[in-house]
Write a protein that holds these residues in place. Structure first.
Motif, mmCIF file in Angstrom:
data_model
loop_
_atom_site.group_PDB
_atom_site.id
_atom_site.type_symbol
_atom_site.label_atom_id
_atom_site.label_comp_id
_atom_site.label_asym_id
_atom_site.label_seq_id
_atom_site.Cartn_x
_atom_site.Cartn_y
_atom_site.Cartn_z
ATOM 1 N N LEU A 1 -4.403 3.516 7.276
ATOM 2 C CA LEU A 1 -4.556 2.112 6.830
ATOM 3 C C LEU A 1 -4.105 1.314 7.842
ATOM 4 O O LEU A 1 -3.149 1.272 8.157
ATOM 5 N N GLY B 1 -3.292 -4.682 -0.260
ATOM 6 C CA GLY B 1 -2.691 -3.405 0.092
ATOM 7 C C GLY B 1 -2.610 -2.424 -1.300
ATOM 8 O O GLY B 1 -2.842 -1.517 -1.116
ATOM 9 N N ARG B 2 -2.044 -3.251 -2.360
ATOM 10 C CA ARG B 2 -1.767 -2.488 -3.614
ATOM 11 C C ARG B 2 -3.210 -1.987 -3.895
ATOM 12 O O ARG B 2 -3.223 -0.897 -4.658
ATOM 13 N N CYS C 1 -6.017 -1.410 -2.525
ATOM 14 C CA CYS C 1 -6.712 -0.474 -1.618
ATOM 15 C C CYS C 1 -6.141 0.913 -1.866
ATOM 16 O O CYS C 1 -6.788 1.706 -1.857
ATOM 17 N N ALA C 2 -4.739 0.733 -1.905
ATOM 18 C CA ALA C 2 -4.073 2.154 -2.220
ATOM 19 C C ALA C 2 -4.365 2.812 -3.506
ATOM 20 O O ALA C 2 -4.755 4.168 -3.488
ATOM 21 N N ALA D 1 0.732 -1.041 0.019
ATOM 22 C CA ALA D 1 0.113 0.185 0.050
ATOM 23 C C ALA D 1 0.881 1.295 0.086
ATOM 24 O O ALA D 1 0.390 2.333 -0.714
#
Length: 466
Positions: free
Chosen positions: A143, A326-327, A329-330, A21
């Motif tokens: 986060l 994480g990727r 979501c970011a 993220a």
């Protein structure tokens, strides 16, 4: 207290989910801060979970292979291999991983704060660092990527030097002759295989009726057979009633009346999300009984602009999936657009031999009344497996009888976690490129383990042509 304002995203936890993220958000132009409670980045995955356990497994496999090689047999006695020596080598891998990951933060200009993160309220995260300083970070988004820890029931004394969990086993200062592994999930089975590979007598206690019952039954049965063949005793449908530890060992009393005695006990019965002492109550959030947070399709919690990814949200609790969570979501925070979902996640279980699968199992297809057939390749017949001496295992392809579309890939044996991705890539293709014909018509390097796909596909085609 030092106040630092103007952050776009503050992340708590530098494991795979948090790291991914941070990098994605930084590349998207956001000002990102990372809070890590340990003095080095990487989270549980790097320091106590995936990396050290897989490094240990590799070393144990080398010991096992030396016993199977006629030229090396006798040079290494598995029972003389010291646990501490294996741990020391794993530490070298961890150090390398930490350096690589630290460089990621430097290159992407992500600010690292070492200390405990505590959410004081909407848009405010306090950091208490190891030398007593405090920082207050003010941010538009938070986060939570704090991962998980081994579940500890209150009636088990984890402070006793002969009772371990999957974290503290990495600090075990002696090499047991026999060990009890309580819990036969993924972690329990992985460590059970390592211990048997080192010549220890292992009691693997399972509170279910079958090992890893989410797997294809044939694969689960193969693992059970192999563990028993290596000397492990598997005890299904058992629950502990009491654990008694003394200076010489541990006694496990089961509800069935059995009493097991060993030099040590490894507890592998579940994990809990790291949400304690995090301040989530200041946002009106509440974790479930296992410390996990609920999120929506954007990985957003019930609190506005507060997100959670990775093990702290539960399923699938895999480093690979956590990284993608994480990727994705970011990316959603950066663009404000739709968020991709993690799907078709391959299962990778680092037993010895390993297990990997993607797609549906035979049980699921049968229950759904899908007309399927099976193509198989047994490793004992592959030239590559004969060369390496890794003859245990098989690859099975589940496919639709009429369309030949690939529905599931299930592998037990050498290089399982590597070759599963060949099948995964084909399954993700649009029809008609997702059928057995790809494997039949494609030339594979010879001799390789990936050649098993061609063998299994031809086997499957021959079944439906009869």
């Amino acid at each position: 207290m030092d106040i630092s304002s103007g952050w776009d995203l503050v992340i708590i936890g530098s494991g795979p989910a948090g790291e991914a993220a941070a990098m994605q958000a930084a590349k998207g132009g956001l000002r990102v801060a990372m809070i890590e409670s340990q003095n080095r980045v990487g989270g549980n995955c790097t320091h106590w979970g995936t990396i050290p356990s897989k490094a240990l497994r590799h070393q144990v496999r080398q010991v096992i292979r030396s016993q199977r090689n006629p030229l090396l047999r006798g040079l290494i006695n598995p029972r003389q291999v010291q646990w501490q020596d294996l741990i020391r080598r794993s530490g070298e891998v961890i150090d390398s991983q930490v350096q690589v990951r630290t460089d990621f933060y430097i290159r992407n200009r992500v600010r690292l704060f070492s200390g405990l993160g505590y959410i004081q309220g909407p848009g405010e995260v306090r950091v208490d660092d190891p030398v007593g300083r405090q920082w207050l970070l003010r941010t538009r988004n938070i986060l939570i990527a704090t991962g998980s820890r081994p579940y500890h029931p209150a009636d088990v004394d984890f402070d006793h030097p002969r009772i371990y969990d999957s974290d503290t086993i990495l600090n075990m200062a002696h090499t047991p002759r026999n060990i009890i592994v309580y819990g036969a999930g993924v972690i329990g089975c992985e460590y059970g295989c390592m211990f048997t590979g080192l010549g220890m007598r292992v009691d693997l206690v399972n509170n279910r009726q079958h090992l890893l019952d989410f797997l294809d039954t044939e694969i689960s049965d193969a693992l059970s057979y192999h563990l028993r063949d290596e000397g492990a005793t598997i005890r299904h449908s058992e629950e502990y009633s009491r654990i008694i530890a003394d200076d010489d060992g541990v006694t496990l009393e089961l509800r069935s009346g059995k009493r097991l005695r060993a030099d040590a006990l490894l507890w592998c019965n579940g994990r809990s999300g790291n949400t304690q002492d995090l301040g989530i109550e200041n946002l009106g959030l509440e974790a479930n009984s296992r410390g996990q947070l609920s999120v929506d399709e954007r990985y957003c919690t019930a609190a506005e602009n507060v997100y959670a990814v990775g093990d702290v949200v539960g399923w699938p609790s895999l480093a690979s999936a956590s990284y993608d969570q994480g990727r994705f979501c970011a990316e959603g925070i950066v663009t404000g657009g739709p968020v991709k979902q993690v799907e078709n996640v391959p299962t990778g279980i680092y037993t010895i031999p390993g297990i990997s699968s993607v797609g549906q199992t035979e049980q699921e297809l049968t229950e759904s009344k899908v007309p399927y057939e099976v193509g198989q390749a047994f490793f004992k017949n592959l030239a590559r497996a004969q060369i390496t001496g890794e003859r245990v295992g098989m690859l099975k392809i589940l496919f639709h009888r009429e369309t030949l579309a690939v529905l599931g890939i299930h592998c037990f044996g050498y290089q399982a976690m590597e070759i599963v991705h060949v099948g995964q890539a084909v399954m993700r293709q649009p029809a008609p490129n997702n059928t057995l014909h790809y494997f039949v018509d494609t030339t594979f390097n010879y001799p390789t383990m990936a050649e098993a796909y061609r063998v299994a596909a031809i086997n499957g085609v021959n079944r439906v042509r009869r």
